[in-house]
Structure formats: structure tokens, C-alpha cells
Design a protein around this motif. Structure first.
Motif, PDB file in Angstrom:
ATOM      1  N   SER A 138       0.792  -1.265  -0.010  1.00 33.41           N
ATOM      2  CA  SER A 138      -0.119   0.082  -0.124  1.00 33.41           C
ATOM      3  C   SER A 138       0.673   1.294  -0.077  1.00 33.41           C
ATOM      4  CB  SER A 138      -0.775  -0.034   1.289  1.00 33.41           C
ATOM      5  OG  SER A 138      -0.193   0.009   2.189  1.00 33.41           O
ATOM      6  N   ASP A 140       0.546   3.853   2.103  1.00 38.07           N
ATOM      7  CA  ASP A 140       0.696   4.267   3.222  1.00 38.07           C
ATOM      8  C   ASP A 140       2.038   3.463   3.972  1.00 38.07           C
ATOM      9  OD1 ASP A 140      -0.704   2.096   3.397  1.00 38.07           O
ATOM     10  OD2 ASP A 140      -1.658   2.473   5.108  1.00 38.07           O
ATOM     11  N   GLU A 141       1.982   2.263   3.538  1.00 32.07           N
ATOM     12  CA  GLU A 141       3.354   1.555   3.937  1.00 32.07           C
ATOM     13  C   GLU A 141       4.583   2.195   3.327  1.00 32.07           C
ATOM     14  OE1 GLU A 141       2.985  -3.261   4.544  1.00 32.07           O
ATOM     15  OE2 GLU A 141       1.953  -2.503   2.554  1.00 32.07           O
ATOM     16  N   LEU A 143       4.907   5.375   2.257  1.00 34.02           N
ATOM     17  CA  LEU A 143       5.294   6.687   2.715  1.00 34.02           C
ATOM     18  C   LEU A 143       5.648   6.676   4.317  1.00 34.02           C
ATOM     19  CD1 LEU A 143       2.584   8.676   0.638  1.00 34.02           C
ATOM     20  CD2 LEU A 143       5.120   8.491   0.516  1.00 34.02           C
ATOM     21  N   GLY A 144       5.010   5.423   4.984  1.00 36.10           N
ATOM     22  CA  GLY A 144       5.351   5.303   6.302  1.00 36.10           C
ATOM     23  C   GLY A 144       7.077   4.786   6.391  1.00 36.10           C
ATOM     24  N   ASP A 147       8.720   8.148   5.977  1.00 31.39           N
ATOM     25  CA  ASP A 147       8.869   8.961   7.250  1.00 31.39           C
ATOM     26  C   ASP A 147       9.637   8.422   8.150  1.00 31.39           C
ATOM     27  OD1 ASP A 147       7.555  11.265   8.765  1.00 31.39           O
ATOM     28  OD2 ASP A 147       6.637   9.453  10.039  1.00 31.39           O
ATOM     29  N   LEU A 171      -5.399   9.227  -0.673  1.00 34.28           N
ATOM     30  CA  LEU A 171      -4.442   8.658   0.295  1.00 34.28           C
ATOM     31  C   LEU A 171      -2.924   9.554   0.032  1.00 34.28           C
ATOM     32  CD1 LEU A 171      -3.667   7.249   2.900  1.00 34.28           C
ATOM     33  CD2 LEU A 171      -3.020   5.031   1.328  1.00 34.28           C
ATOM     34  N   TRP A 172      -2.704   9.571  -1.165  1.00 34.73           N
ATOM     35  CA  TRP A 172      -1.690  10.352  -1.828  1.00 34.73           C
ATOM     36  C   TRP A 172      -1.844  11.570  -1.463  1.00 34.73           C
ATOM     37  CZ3 TRP A 172       3.381  10.014  -3.002  1.00 34.73           C
ATOM     38  CH2 TRP A 172       3.816  11.102  -3.352  1.00 34.73           C
ATOM     39  N   THR A 174      -3.169  13.014   1.140  1.00 34.86           N
ATOM     40  CA  THR A 174      -2.841  13.100   2.446  1.00 34.86           C
ATOM     41  C   THR A 174      -1.575  13.277   2.874  1.00 34.86           C
ATOM     42  OG1 THR A 174      -4.964  12.297   2.946  1.00 34.86           O
ATOM     43  CG2 THR A 174      -3.200  12.255   4.741  1.00 34.86           C
ATOM     44  N   PHE A 175      -0.541  12.252   2.230  1.00 33.30           N
ATOM     45  CA  PHE A 175       0.670  11.957   2.543  1.00 33.30           C
ATOM     46  C   PHE A 175       1.466  13.066   1.856  1.00 33.30           C
ATOM     47  CE2 PHE A 175       1.862   8.370   5.115  1.00 33.30           C
ATOM     48  CZ  PHE A 175       0.374   7.879   5.033  1.00 33.30           C
TER      49      PHE A 175
END
Length: 430
Positions: A138, A140-141, A143-144, A147, A171-172, A174-175
Motif C-alpha cells: 500500500s 501508506d506503507e 510513505l510510512g 517517514d 491517500l496520496w 494526505t501524505f
């Protein structure tokens, strides 16, 4: 931004050490990775020159991403011995910790994963092809991970992506707000894309191909390379082709290749080009606001083909389409067609000059009547090459005021020019 201005902006942003996460976005195939390689090679910053690269294409877990980064780091060990010595110390310490916990943790992959923080500490990492990752991995994984390693391990991340193709744009976004410090969007022009493509795939017909590529607005470098190869393959072995023959075969070859490889948006399809440029006489005589959506699209396509210098099709275009679809080329038939075009070069010049005069009468308001008369007179010695239907069309559509009115009804109006009386050439055209 264009390729040149984007490159300058990227160099400027990378010089700012506070910009920990930089995103380089743009359409697929427009040279983002090429631009990064140029910046990396020209940089005097050792961290930029030693940047690690990983493509997410097909990767389905963050562990696979980390292992890919480890693999990309190993070849750079000889170039950065001090950094590598520090990484090995961290790796050795990680190995001892794992083995002290349990002998089963001595597997290379598990040791490598624990050593990732040591390997990535204070490094520049380029993550490419985010939109081509496996669906199990995903956004978010990813971009996590970005980060974590920027905040805890001092890494800098450069994301190269086609944001239009991301599976979860919300989602993109948001990040983008929470993680990315600077985003630069690349909008490569067709001319810039062609310059890159022709440096990769050379062609003796480059200038003529360029004109049609730019006319079609193709910006995808990979597709332009395929177009260059298609033209080279089809015309391979054809030497010393006259300009009129090249003007006949190159534009349609490029256009059909661009259609097949989906090189431009909202363009015509094969059927439109092969069927007499999609002539639909039901459109004629209608004002623009009387045309339905399909009719307006056909009108735009007709205009585009005229601008590209394509005014019809025959066996050659069908041969090109067959080659693009099957990969099989009838070289003998190509040679016969080209030889026929060469023999008819004077006739082809007549048609090209006629089409040019038609275009000038209807759309080039800055040309004087004297200029138009001079062009028309140049056709007199070639007029015997026109058959009866084309002669009638030339008289009625190219040189007659009534064609001007028909054009106004169909296209929303070419320029309102009084056609000089001399262009009627009554004694010679009848």
C-alpha cells in the motif's frame, strides 16, 4: 515545467538540506528517471552521486523494498569505503544480536533487514515506479517507510512517480501534505521528448519524424523511440528517397505508430485514417453548433490530419497497420509502393502544392493576394496530374469562394478572405 526548468529547480531543491522528501512527478514516460540520472551524474555532492535507487515495480511488501535497497547499496561499497565500514559494523552488531536471541535468525535476509537502518543512515534514496508497485504493497506503507527513515535515520528520499496512476489519489494527497517537503512536476514538451528519444534511437528521417511527433503532441519518450524504430524498420533499405516521397510516407507512418502505441490523447483511430481520413459527408453544410459530439471530433481530426500533411490513404497505410498489429512486414510490397511513389513524384508534388494552396487560402490571412496568385500559377504546369474528381475538388473546394463558405459552415469559419479573381484561372482550370 519544461525539462530544462525542472532540472534547474530540482538541483536547487536538492541543495536545500531541509528538504528531506522531494517528489518528482509527471506523466508516464516523459523523462523523470532520465532527468534524475542527469542531475545525479552532474552533481558535486557526494551524497547525491552515491544515491541508492530502488524501483517498486512488482514489489509486494516493504521487506522486499528494504532488501532491494540493500542490494543496490553493495555495488557502491568500493566507491564509498568509509561509509561501508560503518555499515558493516552495524551489520555485524545486528547479526550478533539476532543469533544471541535464536540460532534460527542467522538467515541472510533477516540479518540484512535488521541492518537496513545502518545502511540507509544519512543516505539519499531514490524510490521509483511507485504507481507500478504490487497491489499488496500500500501507499501508506511506502510513505510510512519514508517517514521513518527520514525522521529517525537522517535519510533523504526522492520519490519519482506518475501521480495520475496512483491507485489511491486521496491517500496520496494526505501524505503529500504530511510527508513531502517539496514536489516538482515535470511537463516535458514534445520537442524535448523527441531530443531524448532520438539520442537513444537514431534515424536518418529524424527531422521529418520530429515534425509529425510534435504535431501529434507526443511526449512519451518510450513511445517516440518505438515510433523511430517503426519508421526505420518499414523504410529500411529504401535509399535516396525524394522529398515528395518522404512527405508522403513519413507523416502517416508516424501518425499510425502514435495511434497504435497510444501516444496522444483523443486522436483518430486506424479506421478513421484508413477510410479516406474518415470523410463523412453528412457533416458538410452544418454549422459547428449543429454537429453532434462525434461530428465535432471528426472535424478536429480532419484539421489535425491536414496540419500533418496527410490527405488520404491507400495500400501503404494498410501495410503499416498490418505491420504494427502483427510485427510482420512485406518488404517487397513496401519497395513496390515506394517505387510507385517515386515514379509519381511530380504528381505527388502537385497534390501537396494544391493542398498547401487550399490551406493558405482558407487559414493564412496574412498572405497577400499576390502571394496566393503566385502559388496558384506554380500549379499550372502540373495540373495535368489531377484526375477529374480531384480537378473538380480543386476548382470548387480549393479555389472557389463557395468552398470558403462551406468551410465556414463545417469548421466554425476559416478566415473571411475574398478569393482573388486570378485564382479562378478560368481559361486553364476548365
Amino acid at each position: 515545467m519544461s525539462l530544462t526548468s525542472t532540472k534547474a529547480q530540482l538541483i536547487h531543491v536538492l541543495a536545500d538540506q531541509e528538504s528531506k522528501v522531494v517528489a518528482l512527478s509527471g506523466k508516464w514516460g516523459t523523462g523523470k528517471s532520465h532527468l534524475w540520472r542527469q542531475v545525479k551524474e552532474a552533481s558535486k555532492d557526494e551524497k547525491i552521486k552515491g544515491a541508492l535507487y530502488v524501483s517498486l515495480f512488482g514489489l509486494s511488501s516493504i521487506e522486499q523494498v528494504k532488501l532491494k535497497i540493500v542490494q543496490s547499496a553493495i555495488p557502491s561499497a568500493d566507491r564509498h569505503p568509509t561509509w561501508w565500514d560503518n555499515a558493516k559494523k552495524g551489520w555485524a552488531a545486528a547479526s550478533k544480536v539476532l543469533e544471541s536471541v535464536h540460532k534460527g535468525f542467522s538467515a541472510l535476509n533477516e540479518i540484512a533487514l535488521l541492518a537496513v537502518p545502518s545502511i540507509l543512515k544519512d543516505r539519499v534514496i531514490v524510490i521509483d515506479d511507485i504507481e507500478r508497485k504490487h497491489q499488496k504493497l500500500s501507499v501508506d506503507e511506502v510513505l510510512g517507510f519514508v517517514d521513518e527513515f527520514t525522521q529517525q535515520h537522517g535519510a533523504r528520499i526522492i520519490l519519482i512517480l506518475n501521480s495520475d496512476e496512483l491507485s489511491d489519489p486521496a491517500l496520496w494527497d494526505t501524505f503529500r501534505e504530511k510527508v513531502i517537503d517539496q514536489e516538482i512536476r515535470l511537463d516535458t514538451s514534445p520537442a524535448e521528448a523527441f531530443d531524448i528519444a532520438v539520442s537513444l534511437v537514431s534515424s536518418v528521417y529524424a527531422d521529418r519524424i520530429r515534425a509529425t511527433v510534435e504535431g501529434c503532441g507526443v511526449t512519451n519518450i518510450r513511445i517516440i523511440c518505438k515510433i523511430l524504430r517503426a519508421v526505420k524498420r518499414i523504410l529500411e533499405g529504401q535509399v535516396l528517397l525524394p522529398d515528395d516521397v518522404l512527405a508522403r510516407v513519413v507523416p502517416s507512418t508516424v501518425l499510425l505508430s502514435a495511434i497504435y502505441y497510444r501516444g496522444f490523447d483523443d486522436g483518430p483511430d486506424f479506421d478513421y485514417v484508413l477510410n479516406g481520413s474518415g470523410e463523412d459527408w453528412s457533416d458538410w453544410g452544418k454549422k459547428e453548433d449543429e454537429l453532434d459530439e462525434e461530428g465535432r471530433r471528426r472535424a478536429q481530426w480532419r484539421l489535425k490530419l491536414r496540419q500533418l500533411g496527410i490527405h488520404g490513404s491507400d495500400e501503404y497505410e494498410r501495410l503499416v497497420v498490418d505491420y504494427l498489429k502483427s510485427g510482420l512486414l512485406d518488404v517487397t510490397e513496401v519497395t513496390k509502393l515506394v517505387a510507385r511513389y517515386a515514379t509519381a513524384a511530380e504528381s505527388m508534388r502537385m497534390h501537396r502544392l494544391r493542398d498547401q494552396l487550399y490551406e493558405h487560402i482558407n487559414w493564412h490571412h496574412k498572405m497577400t493576394d499576390a502571394d496566393l496568385v503566385a502559388e496558384a500559377k506554380s500549379l499550372v504546369t502540373l495540373v495535368h496530374h489531377l484526375d477529374a474528381p480531384n480537378l473538380y475538388r480543386t476548382m470548387r473546394c480549393g479555389l472557389g469562394a463557395d468552398r470558403r463558405q462551406a468551410g465556414r459552415r463545417s469548421y466554425g469559419g476559416p478566415l473571411d478572405r475574398r478569393v482573388p479573381a486570378e485564382l479562378a484561372l478560368p481559361g486553364r482550370w476548365q
